[in-house]
Structures are given as C-alpha cells and as structure tokens.
Scaffold this motif. Structure first.
Motif, PDB file in Angstrom:
ATOM      1  N   HIS B 181      -4.006  -8.449   2.162  1.00  0.00           N
ATOM      2  CA  HIS B 181      -4.922  -8.339   3.566  1.00  0.00           C
ATOM      3  C   HIS B 181      -4.069  -9.403   3.914  1.00  0.00           C
ATOM      4  CE1 HIS B 181      -7.512  -4.710   1.153  1.00  0.00           C
ATOM      5  NE2 HIS B 181      -6.890  -5.629   0.227  1.00  0.00           N
ATOM      6  N   CYS B 228      -8.053  -6.420   9.504  1.00  0.00           N
ATOM      7  CA  CYS B 228      -7.042  -6.466   8.891  1.00  0.00           C
ATOM      8  C   CYS B 228      -5.849  -6.266   9.567  1.00  0.00           C
ATOM      9  CB  CYS B 228      -6.921  -5.595   6.999  1.00  0.00           C
ATOM     10  SG  CYS B 228      -6.045  -5.688   6.284  1.00  0.00           S
ATOM     11  N   GLN B 230      -2.378  -7.263   7.424  1.00  0.00           N
ATOM     12  CA  GLN B 230      -1.398  -7.128   6.343  1.00  0.00           C
ATOM     13  C   GLN B 230      -1.595  -5.400   6.850  1.00  0.00           C
ATOM     14  OE1 GLN B 230       1.338  -6.852   5.151  1.00  0.00           O
ATOM     15  NE2 GLN B 230       1.127  -9.339   4.756  1.00  0.00           N
ATOM     16  N   LEU B 231      -0.488  -4.902   6.064  1.00  0.00           N
ATOM     17  CA  LEU B 231      -0.423  -3.656   5.479  1.00  0.00           C
ATOM     18  C   LEU B 231      -0.831  -3.747   3.851  1.00  0.00           C
ATOM     19  CD1 LEU B 231       0.222  -1.000   5.755  1.00  0.00           C
ATOM     20  CD2 LEU B 231       2.763  -0.148   4.732  1.00  0.00           C
ATOM     21  N   CYS B 232      -2.254  -2.329   3.820  1.00  0.00           N
ATOM     22  CA  CYS B 232      -3.059  -2.870   2.535  1.00  0.00           C
ATOM     23  C   CYS B 232      -3.100  -1.163   2.479  1.00  0.00           C
ATOM     24  CB  CYS B 232      -4.266  -3.480   2.376  1.00  0.00           C
ATOM     25  SG  CYS B 232      -5.291  -3.350   4.107  1.00  0.00           S
ATOM     26  N   HIS B 236      -5.623   0.571   5.665  1.00  0.00           N
ATOM     27  CA  HIS B 236      -5.507  -0.428   6.613  1.00  0.00           C
ATOM     28  C   HIS B 236      -5.772  -0.445   8.599  1.00  0.00           C
ATOM     29  CE1 HIS B 236      -3.526  -3.955   8.709  1.00  0.00           C
ATOM     30  NE2 HIS B 236      -2.702  -2.657   9.042  1.00  0.00           N
ATOM     31  N   MET B 239      -9.807  -1.460   8.282  1.00  0.00           N
ATOM     32  CA  MET B 239     -10.603  -2.232   7.252  1.00  0.00           C
ATOM     33  C   MET B 239     -11.150  -3.138   8.673  1.00  0.00           C
ATOM     34  SD  MET B 239      -8.920  -4.083   3.939  1.00  0.00           S
ATOM     35  CE  MET B 239      -9.296  -5.426   3.800  1.00  0.00           C
TER      36      MET B 239
END
Ligand code: HEM
Ligand code: CU
Ligand code: CU
Lengths: 586, 272
Positions: B181, B228, B230-232, B236, B239
């Motif tokens: 993340h 967030c 970063q693609l999680c 995402h 988040m």
C-alpha cells in the motif's frame, strides 16, 4: 514447405510465386511481416483504447449503469451495467499492457522498423527472415493469450501493468495468463531485436556509413539494443512470479503474510521489492523503446517537409546513444517511495536529471531544424509538428517527478498518468500517425486523403489535450492513480472531481475523431489517389528508390550511397533534394 | 506567485513544516518548466509562421547559425543542478536521516492491510508491545498484539483514526500485512509505500490543526485523510484513513479516553 526445393530456388533471381499462405500469412518478407505487425498492432491499439473508454464512464459517473452497452457484459464484470472494482482494475491493467506491449512497441518497432528500416539501408530483406517471421508469430500468440485471459474465471490480470507482488501473486488466474503472454511477447521482442541489430550492422548498402544512416535507422538501432538488454531480466522475473504462483516458491513473498486475517503458509523469505527492480530494469528502457522510434519518424518527416537537413544530426545521434546507455541506470526513480537511503536516492535523482539533457538536445535539434525551412503543412507534417510540443510537455512534467522532493507529493498521482501519456499518446501515437500518413503511399501506391487527414489531426489534437491536461491538475491536488471512483472517496479530490466528466467526454470525442482516420485508411487503400512517382514526397532516403509498392527483394538496381541522408536545398543545385543514391555529377 | 497558481490549480494547502520547502521546490521546478515551454512555444509559432512554404519558398541549407540553443541547454543544466543539489538531495537527507529523537516525538506504528490502516500507539510506557502474525484476528486483534506481554498492556490500537498533536514531530513505522500500500497525506506532503516484510520509518511535523484548517479553507467539512497511493486490490479506491491534528491537550485527552476504553472493554474491539 519442402525445404530442399526452397533452398534450391533461393539462389535464383526470381522466386517461384509463393502460394497465398506463404505470401500473406507465413511470409518471410520483411514488408509483409511489417504490415502484419502494423495491422495487428492497430487493432490492439484500438482495443486498448476501447477498454479505456469503458473505464472513463466509471470515472465520470461512478456507480451508474452504463446505458445500452452495459447490458452486454456478464454479471461478474458489470452486473446491471454497473462496473465492479475488480473489472475496473482488470481494464486498467490490460489497457496499460495492451497499449505498451501489443500496441505501441509492435507498431513502432515491428511494423515501421520492419517495413522501413531494411528499405532505408538498401537491404533485400532482414538478415534472418525466418526469425523475423517467428518474432511476429510469437507476438501474435502472446496477444491471443492476453485476449483469452479476459474469459477465464476472475477475468484478466488486475494488478496493474506493473504486476507488483504480493498483489499480483494473490490475483486470479488471469495473472497467470498475463505472465505466460508476457513470456511470448518478450521472446518476440528478443528475436526481433537480434535481427534488427544484425541487419543494420551487416546489410547496409555500399557507401552507407553509420553517419549517413537516416535518423530513423539510428533510432531503431538503439531501440533494438534496449530491447535486447532490458527484456531478459523481465523474462526471468516473469518466470519467477509464475513459479511463486504455481509451484509454491516465494521469490517475491516475505514470511508472515496475513491476507484477510489468514496467515499465509508460503515458504517465505522473498522480497516484493526484488520484483520492482527487475520490472523497472526492463520497463524504464522500455519507455525509451516507446519514444525513440517515434523520434526517428518525426525526424524523417521534418527533414522532408522543411526541405532542409536536420540541424545537428551528429549531436542527435550521440545524444541518442547516450540516452540509450543512461536509460539503464535510472530505473529506481519509479521506486522513490519504497524507502531509500540518501545515497541511492541521490544517485537515481542525479541520473534522472542527466538523462533529461540528451532528451532536451534531441528535441532542441528538431525545433531548430525548422528554422530556415520551407515548411509544407501536409498531414504527416502536422502530426510530426504537434509531436514536438506534446513530447515537450511530457518531458518537462517528468522533472518534478524525477526530483524526490517534489515527487513526495506527486508520486503515484494522476500527475504521473498525465506525464507519461503526454509522452506516449500525443507524443508517440501522433508520431505513429505521422508515419502512417507518410509511408502509406510507398506501401500501397496510393496517397491518403488530405482533407480527412487534417480533420483527423485537428480533432485528435484538441481532444487528446482535453483528456490529459486536466490530469496534471488532479495530480497536483493529490488524487491517486488507479482509483475506481476517480477520487470521490477523498476530501482533497473534491475541487477537481468535476474534471473527470470533462476528461471522459474528451476521450469519447477523441474516439469519434478517429473515424476520419479509419475511413481514410480503408478508402485510400482501395480508392485513394494513385501516386505518379515512386518518390511522391521528393525525399532523399533509400526507401523511395524502390518501385511502389516494393516487390519481393525490394530494389530493381543495386543502390550505392554517396551522401548523407538529408541533402535538401543544397546550394547551387537545381533540384531541392539530392537522394542518397543519386550518383555524383561529373 | 507560482505557488499561488499551483494552489489555484488544485494544490492543497500545506500543513507540515517540511511541506513548505517541498512547495518551494515545486514552485521552482514549475517555473523552470513554464519558462522553457513558453520560450519554445514562442519560437515554434514564430517559425511556423515565418518559414511556411508560401512565405519562404527556398529553404536555407545551413539553418540556425547562432549558439543560442547551447546557452539555453547550459542554463537548463545549471537550473537542474541547483534544484537537485540545492533542494532535492538535502531535503531527502533530512527526510531519511535527520530523525528527531523518539523522546521528543509522537511515535506510532501503522500497519496497512486490505483495505484499512491499523494504527498502533505504544501507550504511556512508550514501548510497543510484542506482535505476532499468528495472533491476528480480523475483528478482535487485527495487529496480532500479544496482550500478555507487559509492554502491550497499555498499547492503544485503532483502525483508520489517526490523531496527532500539532507542532510536534511524529515518527511513523510503516509496514503492511498483505500487499503493498502507500501511505500519503496530501496536505503533509508526505508519502511512503507500506511494504510487507519491511518496516520503514518516516517523520514529519504537522503544523496546522484540523480546526485551523477548517477556518483557513472556509469549509466545515475539511478533513485530513490518509490516501492509499498504491494499487492494493479492489478496495484501493476507498482505502482512506482519517487524520485529526489537534492541540497537545486535546490529543492527550483523546489518547486517555482510548486507553480507558481498551481497559474496560477487555478486548481490542473497542472501536466497533
Ligand atoms: C489516447 C488514449 C488514451 C487514453 C484516453 C488513456 C487513458 C488512461 C487513463 C485515464 C489511465 C489511468 C487509469 C487509472 O489510473 O485508473 C491510463 C493508464 C495507463 N495508460 Fe493510458 N490512455 C491512452 C493511451 C495510452 C497509450 C498510447 C499508452 C501506452 C503506450 C498508455 C499506457 C497506459 C499505462 C501503462 C497506464 C497505467 C496502467 C496501470 O495503472 O497499470 N495509454 N490511461
Ligand atoms: Cu492500500
Ligand atoms: Cu491502495
């Protein structure tokens, strides 16, 4: 094919007329392969663009059912026409992958490189015609695997075109197909690159020294080295990720992962950062693979349509080579936020600033080449000219991303999306359009229609800026990339959220603006104005010395090169262009 | 002036001490970009007009003879060197080397997971209790805190609610349970990936409280958020964590309340 017979006939002047399959499908002729690459890549570009148009609906109107078209999707992607986040992520990852690996690279290298480069160096074909064919078919299989992945349970890969583990390793089957597809695509590029390098070194016609090479050939030459040296680490990394997914290894997985509250029982001991290093070691040079052939095309067209030599040809060539070297030592600027110490960070910031210098030089030379010209504004030239400021914006907006201070705020925001799209969309794609309009008459014997061409240009130019310019604003506001709702969950995105509608409408209009091109392309192929000369643009380089379209074997005479590539408007000459192959008088 | 423009465009107001320097650099780079772009464009449009075929039927073989472009290139190199050596590298050193001492800072751990931010305060003893992935329970103990460890007794954990005192440095030890993340607070000009298997410390000093920011932006709904970056995974986009910057007193009161709740409820699920 019966190889004994074939080897025998290869020695003869004219080949036995091959059948349909050998001539158009399993051909070893670099021009046919080039056209195959071109046609396939254009289809993929269009498909990748369609994926994005779908995503732009969700970004503009999050959670609303897509009218009409929405009905055609399954319940696992868009139930009731409303897009699921998983599907959005698939579309995003596949848009990126398809655009880069199945669209731009095959078009810029596979199509233009294959078709034009051997002609420009006076070669009869590529050095290894069968490897060339293998390269196309490996690419084709890779593409099919990627397409098939949309239909497996869970859909296509959905962890971004970067496929960072652990996310990618936890992902559904689509990711496995993504990795397999990549292995084919990488293999294809490796086969191609070896072929390009050998061809350029070995098959240049007499008199064609390196400093007489058209800039486009130089661009393909450097590009081939980038492909050759950068792709193997990703191929290895792809296989390692495949092992992690299928064989229970943990190259990229640390111990003690807890997913959805469950402790994972993987062997552990790996690190996700290793993948990032391997990936970006490829993918940074890869972005130069996307841009160098484009620069090459633009350089050809600018020289031809200013009717004067490129300004600073030599510094452009040296900058290109330097750029190629440097592109291997900047990769970690994609990883600034992974937790770096001062020294490593300073190193990658510095190399990133250094690499901007040769880029500025090449761009400056192209700008300066216009000075003193006698500029013809035909369609290829319009696209080539528009490339310059667009690529300029892409390059300039790389600066705040390359400096870590400012990147602290901009990293992984829409600013990044804006930045690289200015490089690859109004940048590279415009250059590729320019190339299509420019070399179309050589390949078909007919010119594309100028009115439709200009319509295509104006529409594309306006709407493509409408899509990408607002991304910088959203990025400054801090809106993260890859957000399924376009930022609606965040307070700080509030003021810039309405731009999403504008960008989406621009994207859909951009699609409409491609209609004149599509019509023009097919209309001109069959009914366009016939060219009356083999050299309709009055160009100096060797590809125009061939009959139109060039036959198998290309040249009807053995050309000999006696001068540099861009001898336009030479003082004291009666004609304003002196072809490389035209014998010196007296 | 450039900074004003950037704010008009959408750059959020700055709310951390180092953020001011980030913005100065941001303005500097954007000046460089603007000057170069406007310069090139002026030249470009002039040339397209002046050297069009109908006006200039005969091209000049030589083209540009002046060395002006070389000077421009040298100037670009100098400007980049100033930004790099004068701002960016020193700033990064300050970010990753010049940590305040733990005694003078608010020290917390943040552990990201799909799709939430677990926040861990060490409590009055200032020591984080032992955690163990085996103890993790999604609802009752998302951090896997070992409540039998004496150091863990007074620890305070919480999901998505980050409170911090104003004008005091904060040190965050950042990691993740599952995928990568990225922790970012746009107004703080701070960002760091949360990577499983690694714990990476970051620090910054918030300088504007949430209340002050509401007045400043003239918006009662103003809210600092953890975004967030970063693609999680499929969540995402949502988040988001919520950040409250407040006075030291308000922060202490809040922390006491949280501690008391944890004691009385007897488990960690007090936020539910
Ligand atoms: C001209 C039409 C195009 C449009 C409207 C477009 C639009 C977009 C948008 C909006 C995103 C961000 C999606 C998100 O963050 O959720 C994106 C991502 C991306 N695009 Fe494009 N794009 C276009 C062309 C291209 C081209 C020509 C290339 C490459 C050569 C490209 C490569 C990528 C890549 C690599 C990503 C990142 C995907 C990821 O997040 O993993 N795009 N595009
Ligand atoms: Cu996340
Ligand atoms: Cu995320």
């Amino acid at each position: 094919m019966s190889s004994g017979h074939h080897e025998h006939s290869e020695q003869q002047e004219h080949h036995a007329e091959p059948g349909f399959w050998q001539k158009y499908v399993f051909s070893t002729d670099h021009k046919v392969i080039g056209l195959q690459y071109g046609f396939t890549a254009l289809c993929f570009l269009f498909f990748g663009f369609l994926l994005m148009l779908l995503m732009r609906w969700q970004l503009a109107f999050p959670g609303q059912a897509l009218p009409v078209i929405g009905k055609f999707f399954s319940d696992s992607s868009m139930p009731g026409g409303i897009m699921l986040p998983e599907f959005y992520n698939s579309l995003g990852a596949m848009h990126g992958t398809i655009m880069v690996f199945l669209g731009v690279v095959p078009l810029a290298v596979g199509a233009f490189g294959n078709y034009v480069m051997p002609l420009q160096i006076g070669a009869v074909d590529m050095a290894f015609p069968k490897i060339n064919m293998a390269s196309y078919w490996a690419f084709f299989v890779g593409g099919v695997v990627m397409l098939v992945s949309f239909f497996v349970p869970g859909g296509a890969a959905n962890s971004g075109w970067t496929s960072y583990p652990p996310l990618a390793e936890l992902a559904t089957t689509g990711q496995t197909l993504w990795l397999l597809g990549m292995v084919f695509l990488i293999t294809s590029s490796l086969l191609g690159s070896v072929n390009f390098i050998v061809t350029i070194i070995q098959l240049r016609v007499k008199g064609l020294s390196f400093m007489r090479l058209p800039f486009f050939v130089w661009a393909q030459f450097v590009t081939a080295f980038l492909l050759l040296l950068a792709f193997p680490p990703l191929e290895a990394a792809g296989v390692l990720q495949l092992m992690d997914r299928l064989a229970g290894s943990s190259f990229f997985l640390p111990s003690g992962l807890v997913v959805s509250g469950q402790l994972m029982h993987n062997s552990g001991g790996g690190t996700p950062i290793l993948w990032q290093h391997l990936f970006w070691f490829l993918a940074h040079p890869e972005v130069y693979v996307l841009i160098l052939p484009a620069l090459g095309i633009v350089a050809e067209i600018i020289a031809n349509n200013t009717r004067k030599p490129l300004w600073g040809y030599k510094s452009m060539v040296y900058s290109l080579i330097f750029l190629g070297f440097m592109s291997f030592i900047v990769w970690a600027h994609h990883m600034f936020m992974t937790g770096m110490g001062t020294v490593i960070n300073a190193f990658f910031q510095t190399t990133t600033m250094i690499i901007s210098v040769p880029s500025v030089i090449v761009l400056s030379c192209l700008f300066l080449s216009l000075w003193g010209g006698s500029i013809r504004f035909n369609t290829p030239m319009l696209f080539a000219l528009a490339f310059l400021p667009m690529f300029g914006i892409g390059g300039l907006t790389g600066l705040p991303l390359g400096l870590t201070t400012t990147d602290l705020h901009l990293h992984d925001t829409y600013y990044v999306i804006g930045h690289f799209h200015y490089v690859v969309a109004p940048g590279t794609i415009f250059a590729l359009f320019a190339g299509i309009y420019y070399w179309f008459p050589k390949a078909t014997g007919r010119k594309m229609n100028e009115v439709l061409g200009k319509l295509h240009f104006i529409g594309s130019f306006i709407f493509i800026n409408g899509v990408f310019m607002p991304m910088f604003i959203q990025g400054l506001a801090g809106v993260s990339r890859r957000l399924f709702d376009g930022g609606a969950s965040y307070y700080h995105a509030g003021p810039v959220l309405k731009l999403n509608v504008m960008m989406s409408v621009s994207a859909w209009c951009l699609a409409l603006a491609q209609l004149p091109f599509i019509i023009n392309f097919f209309y001109s192929m069959f009914a366009g104005e016939k060219v009356t000369s083999d050299n309709p643009w009055q160009s100096t380089t060797l590809e125009w010395a061939t009959p139109t379209p060039p036959p198998h074997g290309n040249f009807t005479f053995t050309p000999e090169v006696v001068r540099g590539p861009y001898e336009y408007s030479v003082p004291g000459e009666s004609s304003d262009f002196l072809p490389q192959y035209q014998p010196v008088k007296g | 002036m450039m900074l004003e423009w950037l704010h008009k465009l959408g750059l959020p107001p700055v709310a951390s001490v180092h953020g001011v320097a980030v913005d100065v650099a941001q303005a500097g780079v954007h000046w460089l970009m603007l000057v170069l772009f406007v310069g090139w464009m002026g030249y470009f449009i002039f040339v397209l007009f002046r050297f069009r075929r109908s006006r200039n039927p005969q091209a000049n073989y030589q083209g540009v003879k002046s060395h002006f472009s070389t000077y421009v290139e040298v100037a670009v190199v100098v400007a980049e060197a100033v930004l790099l050596l004068g701002f960016s590298i020193p700033m990064w050193r300050q970010r990753v080397e010049a940590f305040p001492s733990a005694s003078q800072a608010t020290v917390i751990r943040i552990v990201a997971e799909q799709f939430a931010w677990n926040i861990h305060y060490p409590g009055p003893d200032g020591i984080f209790g032992r955690t163990d992935p085996k103890l993790i329970d999604l609802t009752s103990n998302p951090l896997g805190l070992d409540r039998n460890d004496p150091n863990a007794m007074d620890d305070i954990t919480n999901v998505n609610q980050l409170h911090l005192p104003v004008n005091k440095p904060v040190i965050i030890h950042l990691s993740s349970k599952d995928v990568i993340h990225s922790f970012g607070i746009p107004q703080m000009r701070i960002k760091q990936d949360a990577i499983p298997g690694m714990s990476v410390p970051i620090w910054f000093t918030p300088s504007v409280t949430s209340e002050e920011m509401k007045k400043k932006t003239n918006d009662d709904k103003f809210q600092y958020q953890i975004a967030c970056a970063q693609l999680c995974g499929l969540g995402h986009y949502r988040m988001a964590g919520y950040v409250t910057i407040e006075s030291q007193e308000a922060f202490d009161t809040w922390l006491d309340e949280q501690g008391a709740k944890a004691q009385t409820s007897g488990d960690d699920a007090f936020w539910l």
